[in-house]
Design an enzyme around this catalytic site. Sequence first.
Site, PDB file in Angstrom:
ATOM      1  CB  CYS A   2      -0.872   0.033   1.258  1.00  0.00           C
ATOM      2  SG  CYS A   2      -1.870  -1.453   1.457  1.00  0.00           S
ATOM      3  NE  ARG A  27       4.531   1.601  -1.409  1.00  0.00           N
ATOM      4  CZ  ARG A  27       5.765   1.165  -1.182  1.00  0.00           C
ATOM      5  NH1 ARG A  27       6.752   1.587  -1.922  1.00  0.00           N
ATOM      6  NH2 ARG A  27       6.005   0.313  -0.215  1.00  0.00           N
ATOM      7  CD1 TRP A  75      -2.364  -4.963  -4.604  1.00  0.00           C
ATOM      8  CD2 TRP A  75      -1.979  -6.203  -2.784  1.00  0.00           C
ATOM      9  NE1 TRP A  75      -2.196  -6.273  -5.012  1.00  0.00           N
ATOM     10  CE2 TRP A  75      -1.960  -7.047  -3.920  1.00  0.00           C
ATOM     11  CE3 TRP A  75      -1.757  -6.771  -1.520  1.00  0.00           C
ATOM     12  CZ2 TRP A  75      -1.724  -8.420  -3.828  1.00  0.00           C
ATOM     13  CZ3 TRP A  75      -1.525  -8.135  -1.434  1.00  0.00           C
ATOM     14  CH2 TRP A  75      -1.516  -8.938  -2.577  1.00  0.00           C
ATOM     15  CG  ASN A 101       2.275  -1.079   3.316  1.00  0.00           C
ATOM     16  OD1 ASN A 101       1.786  -2.175   3.070  1.00  0.00           O
ATOM     17  ND2 ASN A 101       3.355  -0.621   2.712  1.00  0.00           N
ATOM     18  N   GLY A 102       0.772  -3.271   5.629  1.00  0.00           N
ATOM     19  CA  GLY A 102       1.311  -4.446   6.319  1.00  0.00           C
ATOM     20  C   GLY A 102       0.167  -5.324   6.793  1.00  0.00           C
ATOM     21  CD  GLU A 481      11.453  -9.956 -16.691  1.00  0.00           C
ATOM     22  OE1 GLU A 481      11.159 -10.798 -15.839  1.00  0.00           O
ATOM     23  OE2 GLU A 481      11.156  -8.752 -16.574  1.00  0.00           O
ATOM     24  CE  LYS A 485       7.904  -7.793 -16.902  1.00  0.00           C
ATOM     25  NZ  LYS A 485       8.908  -7.648 -15.914  1.00  0.00           N
ATOM     26  CD  GLU A 488       4.722  -8.354 -14.096  1.00  0.00           C
ATOM     27  OE1 GLU A 488       5.620  -8.123 -14.934  1.00  0.00           O
ATOM     28  OE2 GLU A 488       4.732  -7.890 -12.949  1.00  0.00           O
ATOM     29  CG  HIS A 504      10.982 -33.702 -21.814  1.00  0.00           C
ATOM     30  ND1 HIS A 504      11.243 -35.040 -22.027  1.00  0.00           N
ATOM     31  CD2 HIS A 504      12.128 -33.042 -22.092  1.00  0.00           C
ATOM     32  CE1 HIS A 504      12.511 -35.187 -22.395  1.00  0.00           C
ATOM     33  NE2 HIS A 504      13.065 -33.991 -22.448  1.00  0.00           N
ATOM     34  CE  LYS A 603       8.640  -0.873  -9.776  1.00  0.00           C
ATOM     35  NZ  LYS A 603       8.682  -1.934 -10.794  1.00  0.00           N
TER      36      LYS A 603
HETATM   37  O1  M6R Z   1      11.221  -5.423  -5.536  1.00  0.00           O
HETATM   38  P1  M6R Z   1      11.586  -6.816  -5.946  1.00  0.00           P
HETATM   39  O2  M6R Z   1      12.622  -6.855  -7.026  1.00  0.00           O
HETATM   40  O3  M6R Z   1      11.983  -7.673  -4.792  1.00  0.00           O
HETATM   41  O4  M6R Z   1      10.257  -7.414  -6.547  1.00  0.00           O
HETATM   42  C1  M6R Z   1      10.174  -8.770  -6.898  1.00  0.00           C
HETATM   43  C2  M6R Z   1       8.960  -9.048  -7.729  1.00  0.00           C
HETATM   44  O5  M6R Z   1       7.802  -8.750  -7.023  1.00  0.00           O
HETATM   45  C3  M6R Z   1       8.967  -8.232  -9.023  1.00  0.00           C
HETATM   46  O6  M6R Z   1      10.115  -8.464  -9.758  1.00  0.00           O
HETATM   47  C4  M6R Z   1       7.742  -8.575  -9.884  1.00  0.00           C
HETATM   48  O7  M6R Z   1       7.845  -9.877 -10.354  1.00  0.00           O
HETATM   49  C5  M6R Z   1       7.620  -7.554 -11.005  1.00  0.00           C
HETATM   50  N1  M6R Z   1       6.298  -7.014 -11.028  1.00  0.00           N
HETATM   51  C6  M6R Z   1       7.915  -8.102 -12.331  1.00  0.00           C
HETATM   52  O8  M6R Z   1       7.641  -7.235 -13.374  1.00  0.00           O
END
Ligand code: M6R
Length: 608
Positions: A2, A27, A75, A101-102, A481, A485, A488, A504, A603
């Site tokens: 958050c 966030r 969030w 937040n938490g 990766e 992307k 996400e 496989h 994020k």
């Molecule tokens: O802040 P961090 O690098 O620890 O975050 C890890 C993941 O949450 C972050 O990389 C997430 O997978 C991204 N949204 C990917 O685009």
Amino acid sequence: MCGIVGYTGPREAGPILLDGLRRLEYRGYDSAGIALVTHAGELFVEKRAGKVAVLTDALGGEPPTAGVGLGHTRWATHGRVSDLNAHPHSDCTGRITVVHNGIVENFRALRDELAAGGHVLASETDTEVVAHLVEDAYKGDLADAVRSALHRLEGAYALVVMHQDEPDRLVGARLNVPLIVGVGEGESFFASDASALVAYTKKVIFLADGDVADIRPGTAVVTDIDGMRLERLVDTIPWSAEAAEKGGYEHFMLKEIHEQPTALRSAMAGRVRRGGVCLEEIDPIRDRLANVNRVELIACGTAYYASLVGAQLFQDWLGVPARANVASEFRYSPPPLDARTLVVAVTQSGETADTIAATRLARERGSIVIAVTNTVGSAITREAHAAVFLQAGPEVAVAATKTFVTQVLTLVMLAADIAQQLGRRTKAEEEELVVALKALPEQAERAIELAGATEEMASRYAEAAGFMYIGRAFGYPAALEGALKIKEISYLHAEGYAAGELKHGPISLLDADVPLVAVATRSAVYEKLISNLMEGKARDARVIAVATEGDKQIEQFATDVCWVPDTLEPLSTILAVIPLQLFAYYVAVARGRDVDQPRNLAKSVTVE
Ligand code: M6R
């Protein structure tokens, strides 16, 4: 997960809070709210399910005039997304407001106890108990009451509390969740991160776990939970407010993709020299590094994929076993950890709860810990013996881009530096690496230029039923990766697979509606990748290949080719991912998705 912002000072608090919430929205963005103590001494609260824009509309663009207030963008963890569950939350008197937040882990017991004591709790959240605990403890001094309430909480928190009767004061506290104080001229701030306040002040205090900060206009007093005064350094944020703006791009993600050449340059600044690579941040622990006999990398999501490259290089260059670990699984079956184990915690935010918890375990067992992070002052820097910063500048889009390439680069530099220190690599190898590193930013520019066709390509693939991404060796993390992307931001299913595994099982997914995306750059495994491309083509799958400029044969096997410049294999992940990022971006745009704030995500993942 958050975003929190607080302000006390001579300016209008409302617009500052709303601006801060917009900047922190990445966030978490399922609801938002603000509370103000107006100049007339009244408490004003407005909170809405939905994005900050919904809150702003509800306010009619004109919050009441006030010099103090707090705000929150949520969030959801406890309690569904609704106006009622949005923060701030209030006590029974309606004079105390809290943003949090938490997770308050013992909130059920506290709710029962508070209800039995006559309190009326209106929401389904864990946060609301804090307001009522402060209410019970309040005897005229907000900081004392907050400290007293904190003694009752189990779990993790960053929180800020305001009392209507103390209208120039905010009290905040943190435990395992980020919170910073901004110190301006005659004004003070709280924020989850610097992006919310850098437009007003660059002077910040990164609160440590257990800190309680009591702010009034222009002053900040930090104590521990028992009221013992603590000295905290005031740091300066090294980037400007403009760095966290879109700068003419339609989305932050697109801007951040285009910032990658600069980010790579900045990550190497002062670290890549003629004779080799040197990361001064690890100088204080070099004697311990001399004895390393195993390397464990810990990370989540994109950072985990970057760690796969790091693991390959630590193993190849140091000649010791090295492994990348998903942080959230690490504690369930930790590897042998001792004083000769080097643990590298990779995290953009430096606040990811899973990564921090795993790192803590390694540290408890005596391992040497290096943090690789983008965030100065973040929690991971306190867990580590040394911290190496990405120097990538702020990343706002939820989908990581420039921090992925700089994580890979920083791990390359880290592995090279330690291998060099231990005499495990020849001078010629080092020199070859330095030449390749120096060329990298310009090559990234070229990769972006060459990826100009991805927009048109994406329009032809946007209706695919799903995607299969494959790669081998250094192409494998790029494939993972690339698939992440797409998932996400476009909400299309995508699998990322080691190319050899295709036969496989997952090959059965391929058909005319499920394209195969292959990272087929020049490498020792190139021929084997070509076989995998042919396997896809034979199943009617359209094939997108990421290939090295000048490759004369790839076009026979692929429907579309994304070209990237040639580089050393360990650096190829960095260039190969660029067209995949742009492809994912344009597919998401073609599908009308919310690119910078995709559904269900945040994020910074500060809960386990
Ligand atoms: O802040 P961090 O690098 O620890 O975050 C890890 C993941 O949450 C972050 O990389 C997430 O997978 C991204 N949204 C990917 O685009």
